[in-house]
Design a protein around this motif. Structure first.
Motif, PDB file in Angstrom:
ATOM      1  N   THR A 224      45.309  -8.081  37.349  1.00  0.00           N
ATOM      2  CA  THR A 224      45.016  -6.673  37.596  1.00  0.00           C
ATOM      3  C   THR A 224      45.871  -5.812  36.681  1.00  0.00           C
ATOM      4  O   THR A 224      46.973  -6.204  36.297  1.00  0.00           O
TER       5      THR A 224
ATOM      6  N   SER B  76      47.815   0.518  42.082  1.00  0.00           N
ATOM      7  CA  SER B  76      47.796   1.723  41.276  1.00  0.00           C
ATOM      8  C   SER B  76      46.829   1.515  40.128  1.00  0.00           C
ATOM      9  O   SER B  76      46.746   0.438  39.540  1.00  0.00           O
ATOM     10  N   LYS B  77      46.066   2.551  39.833  1.00  0.00           N
ATOM     11  CA  LYS B  77      45.057   2.457  38.773  1.00  0.00           C
ATOM     12  C   LYS B  77      45.434   3.280  37.560  1.00  0.00           C
ATOM     13  O   LYS B  77      44.882   3.131  36.489  1.00  0.00           O
TER      14      LYS B  77
ATOM     15  N   MET C 220      45.442   8.206  40.468  1.00  0.00           N
ATOM     16  CA  MET C 220      44.414   7.463  41.163  1.00  0.00           C
ATOM     17  C   MET C 220      44.940   6.102  41.616  1.00  0.00           C
ATOM     18  O   MET C 220      45.546   5.360  40.864  1.00  0.00           O
TER      19      MET C 220
ATOM     20  N   GLN D  59      43.778   2.547  44.130  1.00  0.00           N
ATOM     21  CA  GLN D  59      42.533   1.823  44.346  1.00  0.00           C
ATOM     22  C   GLN D  59      42.679   0.782  45.436  1.00  0.00           C
ATOM     23  O   GLN D  59      43.694   0.090  45.535  1.00  0.00           O
TER      24      GLN D  59
ATOM     25  N   ARG E 242      40.989  -2.614  46.221  1.00  0.00           N
ATOM     26  CA  ARG E 242      40.142  -3.627  45.583  1.00  0.00           C
ATOM     27  C   ARG E 242      39.953  -4.786  46.558  1.00  0.00           C
ATOM     28  O   ARG E 242      40.922  -5.268  47.168  1.00  0.00           O
TER      29      ARG E 242
ATOM     30  N   THR F 245      35.283  -2.051  45.130  1.00  0.00           N
ATOM     31  CA  THR F 245      36.468  -1.204  44.971  1.00  0.00           C
ATOM     32  C   THR F 245      36.199   0.171  45.566  1.00  0.00           C
ATOM     33  O   THR F 245      35.046   0.599  45.685  1.00  0.00           O
ATOM     34  N   TYR F 246      37.285   0.840  45.913  1.00  0.00           N
ATOM     35  CA  TYR F 246      37.203   2.237  46.308  1.00  0.00           C
ATOM     36  C   TYR F 246      38.428   2.937  45.743  1.00  0.00           C
ATOM     37  O   TYR F 246      39.563   2.508  45.977  1.00  0.00           O
ATOM     38  N   SER F 247      38.214   4.002  44.990  1.00  0.00           N
ATOM     39  CA  SER F 247      39.319   4.716  44.350  1.00  0.00           C
ATOM     40  C   SER F 247      39.757   5.893  45.204  1.00  0.00           C
ATOM     41  O   SER F 247      38.927   6.615  45.774  1.00  0.00           O
TER      42      SER F 247
ATOM     43  N   TYR G 160      42.230   9.345  45.184  1.00  0.00           N
ATOM     44  CA  TYR G 160      42.923  10.268  44.285  1.00  0.00           C
ATOM     45  C   TYR G 160      44.227  10.733  44.929  1.00  0.00           C
ATOM     46  O   TYR G 160      44.319  11.814  45.488  1.00  0.00           O
TER      47      TYR G 160
ATOM     48  N   LYS H 161      50.011   7.543  42.582  1.00  0.00           N
ATOM     49  CA  LYS H 161      49.904   6.090  42.573  1.00  0.00           C
ATOM     50  C   LYS H 161      51.107   5.393  43.174  1.00  0.00           C
ATOM     51  O   LYS H 161      50.986   4.280  43.673  1.00  0.00           O
TER      52      LYS H 161
END
Length: 208
Positions: free
Chosen positions: A25, A44-45, A49, A51, A53, A68-70, A72, A75
């Protein structure tokens, strides 16, 4: 976990674990919850943002991404996740509590939230319609999540821990008692028989 991604170990003999697989990842993994053949990871994305996963780990040699779902949110404040039935409960220190539907792991979506900023939600456990969270601010925070689309703040209890000690990391619940490891203080035992009025039952000193 963390920046190395998900690492899978064979644990039939706990004294001789060995690595069997991984899932790379980007960013850091903050927490993970395993239920049946699925792994739910907070990571952390980048930017502001984070996430959720979801991985299929039925074959631990080759974990596969399912959905996945993000979110906002800042992070670095992602801290904890608990999964029960078809819901994932996510603690974020800068924002509060998120409840995400995972009834279809391929398409998770947000169904409820409560804004309550804290230093960090170190752990979450859900039992009998209530979510119990502990934070590095030394609080036990309780939410009513019996209606997941509209969670409600119930109460908080300040834990008797020195302000310089940030050792609160987890909470476990059995029957009507919550057990909270508290660093040099030892183990805190809290009655949650009435979730609206929790109280300290005893402390148990642990050497070291």
């Amino acid at each position: 976990v963390d920046s190395a991604g998900l690492q899978v170990f064979y644990m039939k003999n706990p004294s001789l674990p060995f690595w069997v697989g991984s899932y790379p990842t980007s960013g850091s993994i903050k927490d993970i919850f395993i239920k049946d053949t699925l792994a739910y990871m907070l990571k952390s994305k980048g930017g502001s943002m984070g996430q959720l996963r979801i991985l299929n780990v039925a074959n631990p040699l080759e974990p596969e991404s399912v959905g996945t779902y993000s979110l906002y949110v800042p992070k670095y404040y992602f801290s904890s996740i608990f999964v029960m039935d078809s819901l994932a409960y996510i603690g974020d220190g800068d924002e509060g509590l998120y409840i995400v539907s995972i009834s279809d792991p391929r398409n998770p979506y947000l169904i409820g939230s409560w804004f309550l900023p804290l230093d960090e939600y170190a752990d979450i456990v859900v039992k009998d319609g209530f979510a119990y969270t502990v934070s590095e601010d030394h609080d036990l925070i309780i939410f009513d999540v019996s209606e997941p689309d509209s969670p409600r703040y119930v109460t908080y209890m300040f834990l008797p821990i020195p302000y310089w000690d940030s050792s609160i990391r987890s909470i476990s619940i059995k029957d009507s008692l919550a057990y909270i490891p508290a660093g040099d203080i030892g183990l805190l035992v809290i009655s949650i028989k009435d979730p609206y009025h929790p109280y300290l039952v005893t402390t148990f000193d642990t050497p070291g």
